[in-house]
Design an enzyme around this catalytic site. Structure first.
Site, PDB file in Angstrom:
ATOM      1  N   HIS A  58       9.449  80.363  63.404  1.00 16.86           N
ATOM      2  CA  HIS A  58       8.718  81.631  63.562  1.00 16.86           C
ATOM      3  C   HIS A  58       8.426  82.227  62.173  1.00 16.86           C
ATOM      4  O   HIS A  58       7.287  82.597  61.879  1.00 16.86           O
ATOM      5  CB  HIS A  58       9.573  82.586  64.410  1.00 16.86           C
ATOM      6  CG  HIS A  58       9.080  84.002  64.485  1.00 16.86           C
ATOM      7  ND1 HIS A  58       8.618  84.548  65.660  1.00 16.86           N
ATOM      8  CD2 HIS A  58       9.005  84.980  63.553  1.00 16.86           C
ATOM      9  CE1 HIS A  58       8.263  85.815  65.423  1.00 16.86           C
ATOM     10  NE2 HIS A  58       8.500  86.109  64.158  1.00 16.86           N
ATOM     11  N   GLU A  59       9.453  82.264  61.329  1.00 16.86           N
ATOM     12  CA  GLU A  59       9.283  82.807  59.976  1.00 16.86           C
ATOM     13  C   GLU A  59       8.253  81.994  59.192  1.00 16.86           C
ATOM     14  O   GLU A  59       7.462  82.558  58.445  1.00 16.86           O
ATOM     15  CB  GLU A  59      10.618  82.818  59.212  1.00 16.86           C
ATOM     16  CG  GLU A  59      11.724  83.639  59.853  1.00 16.86           C
ATOM     17  CD  GLU A  59      11.364  85.102  60.029  1.00 16.86           C
ATOM     18  OE1 GLU A  59      10.522  85.615  59.287  1.00 16.86           O
ATOM     19  OE2 GLU A  59      11.931  85.731  60.941  1.00 16.86           O
ATOM     20  N   HIS A  62       4.761  83.075  59.753  1.00 20.07           N
ATOM     21  CA  HIS A  62       4.378  84.197  58.883  1.00 20.07           C
ATOM     22  C   HIS A  62       4.096  83.699  57.458  1.00 20.07           C
ATOM     23  O   HIS A  62       3.119  84.093  56.833  1.00 20.07           O
ATOM     24  CB  HIS A  62       5.521  85.223  58.770  1.00 20.07           C
ATOM     25  CG  HIS A  62       5.803  85.968  60.040  1.00 20.07           C
ATOM     26  ND1 HIS A  62       4.830  86.613  60.760  1.00 20.07           N
ATOM     27  CD2 HIS A  62       6.968  86.196  60.705  1.00 20.07           C
ATOM     28  CE1 HIS A  62       5.390  87.203  61.811  1.00 20.07           C
ATOM     29  NE2 HIS A  62       6.685  86.952  61.807  1.00 20.07           N
ATOM     30  N   ASP A 161       7.061  92.573  64.438  1.00 23.06           N
ATOM     31  CA  ASP A 161       5.688  92.085  64.254  1.00 23.06           C
ATOM     32  C   ASP A 161       4.700  92.944  65.037  1.00 23.06           C
ATOM     33  O   ASP A 161       3.589  93.195  64.585  1.00 23.06           O
ATOM     34  CB  ASP A 161       5.592  90.631  64.742  1.00 23.06           C
ATOM     35  CG  ASP A 161       6.512  89.722  63.947  1.00 23.06           C
ATOM     36  OD1 ASP A 161       6.786  90.032  62.785  1.00 23.06           O
ATOM     37  OD2 ASP A 161       6.957  88.708  64.508  1.00 23.06           O
TER      38      ASP A 161
HETATM   39 ZN   LIG Z   1       8.063  87.756  63.071  1.00 20.96          ZN
END
Ligand SMILES: [Zn+2]
Length: 201
Positions: A58-59, A62, A161
């Site tokens: 997930h990171e 980004h 987010d």
């Molecule tokens: Zn996030």
């Protein structure tokens, strides 16, 4: 971030693990051992590590989106409540902010879709809602985790987010300052950190 250990560096981003996360692993192992001995203990640890991998991916969603806009991410830290990505600077345009914010949850949607393909789409809502239950199928549990990660991170409050998505949408109509003020009153903080929840299961 203090009290954290460096695990390694991937594509210029340091991966750090906070000491409290190590304590969480010890605690999970201990509580599972009490219930079902060594096999249950290792299964509990394996489950938390699978959540860990999903949060790291997930990171990196980004990080990849930020890199596209020439923003470096010096480090990410994994805490028991989730991951925190420290961006070198905030995205300067609402569209950039929006794309960087949604890239993390999009990774989890992709992982969940992949897992659904593996399990053939047969998982009840009731099973998906209990990913921490060891009785649930091995592939259904991480699918549930990833759906949870998407829903949790899209809560429209800083520093999640969803808060950044909200600010980007508001900034299309209003000034950046006003959008930040409104989005920040819903949540807390306005710094460079992308807070991504994940381990509160
Ligand atoms: Zn996030």
């Amino acid at each position: 971030m203090g009290w954290s250990l460096k695990l390694g560096t991937i594509a210029g981003t340091e991966i750090r693990i906070h000491m409290t996360f190590v304590l969480l692993l010890v605690w999970i192992r201990f509580t599972h051992y009490q219930i079902g001995g060594a096999p249950a203990a290792w299964e509990g640890v394996a489950f938390i590590l699978s959540v860990f991998v999903c949060v790291v991916l997930h990171e990196f969603g980004h990080i990849a989106a930020a890199r596209h806009f020439r923003i470096k991410t010096p480090d990410i830290t994994l805490l028991p409540i989730g991951g925190v990505a420290r961006l070198e600077r905030n995205p300067s345009q609402p569209t950039e902010e929006l794309l960087v914010a949604v890239a993390g949850p999009l990774v989890n949607i992709a992982i969940a879709a992949l897992l659904f393909a593996v399990i053939g789409g047969v998982a009840g809502l009731e099973q998906l809602a209990r990913p921490q239950d060891p009785q649930i199928d091995f592939f259904v549990r991480p699918a549930g985790v990833n759906i949870f990660l998407v829903l949790f991170n899209m809560i429209p409050a800083f520093p999640m987010d969803g808060g950044r998505v909200l600010r980007a949408i508001l900034a299309w109509r209003w000034s950046w300052e006003r959008a930040t003020r409104v989005a920040a009153t819903i949540g807390q903080g306005r710094g460079l950190r992308h807070g991504c929840g994940g381990f509160v299961l």
